[in-house]
Design an enzyme around this catalytic site. Structure first.
Site, PDB file in Angstrom:
ATOM      1  N   LYS A  88       1.209  -1.436  -0.186  1.00  0.00           N
ATOM      2  CA  LYS A  88      -0.673   0.133   0.114  1.00  0.00           C
ATOM      3  C   LYS A  88       0.899   1.104  -0.259  1.00  0.00           C
ATOM      4  CE  LYS A  88      -4.076  -1.933   2.377  1.00  0.00           C
ATOM      5  NZ  LYS A  88      -4.467  -2.357   3.441  1.00  0.00           N
TER       6      LYS A  88
ATOM      7  N   GLU B 252      -9.803 -11.003  -7.543  1.00  0.00           N
ATOM      8  CA  GLU B 252      -8.347  -9.844  -7.490  1.00  0.00           C
ATOM      9  C   GLU B 252      -7.211  -9.370  -8.020  1.00  0.00           C
ATOM     10  OE1 GLU B 252      -9.471  -8.814  -3.155  1.00  0.00           O
ATOM     11  OE2 GLU B 252      -7.621  -9.969  -2.996  1.00  0.00           O
TER      12      GLU B 252
END
Length: 148
Positions: A12, A129
């Protein structure tokens, strides 16, 4: 389990901003998870909203999208026997404040949102995903290029 399993990993924006990408990738490989595809990108609002659409009605959705669009991310396809469970164990609990030292979130995260990494939670989620960020030829081309 018959054969290797694949899962998605996202490093992230907080982890990338901390320049922890290399350390996290090294942890992944040291845990026996093979990185078979990888790219660095910057999610725009539409792509982040699409990826996290499952959380659209949750109160944290807009903050999550804002965070995930705040800087570049690194997305990876990991492969190994039991890859989903192994990656989730290595990540540690979602809330970095509860994650033990030695887990990615315990070592590199700072709270429940800025928790350094994302991982798929089930085989079907992993398939969806992975397909969200990679097409089959990107993964296959890398697999064919690997030695041995």
């Amino acid at each position: 389990m018959a054969g290797p399993q694949r899962t998605l990993a996202i490093l992230k924006p907080d982890a990338v901003a901390k320049r922890a990408t290399g350390q996290i990738l090294a942890c992944i490989e040291a845990a026996g998870l093979e990185i078979i595809a990888m790219k660095r990108l910057w999610l725009d609002q539409q792509r982040a909203e699409g990826f996290y659409a499952v959380h659209k009605e949750r109160p944290f959705f807009s903050d999550l999208v804002k965070f995930m669009t705040s800087g570049p991310v690194v997305v990876c396809v990991l492969e190994a026997e039991g890859a989903i469970a192994r990656w989730r164990e290595l990540m540690g609990p979602t809330n970095s404040n509860e994650a033990p030292t030695g887990t990615i979130r315990g070592d590199f995260g700072s709270d429940i949102e800025r928790n350094a990494v994302h991982g798929s939670d089930a085989p079907e989620t992993a398939r969806l995903e992975i397909a969200y960020f990679f097409n089959a030829s990107e993964i296959q081309a890398l697999v064919e290029a690997l030695p041995g």
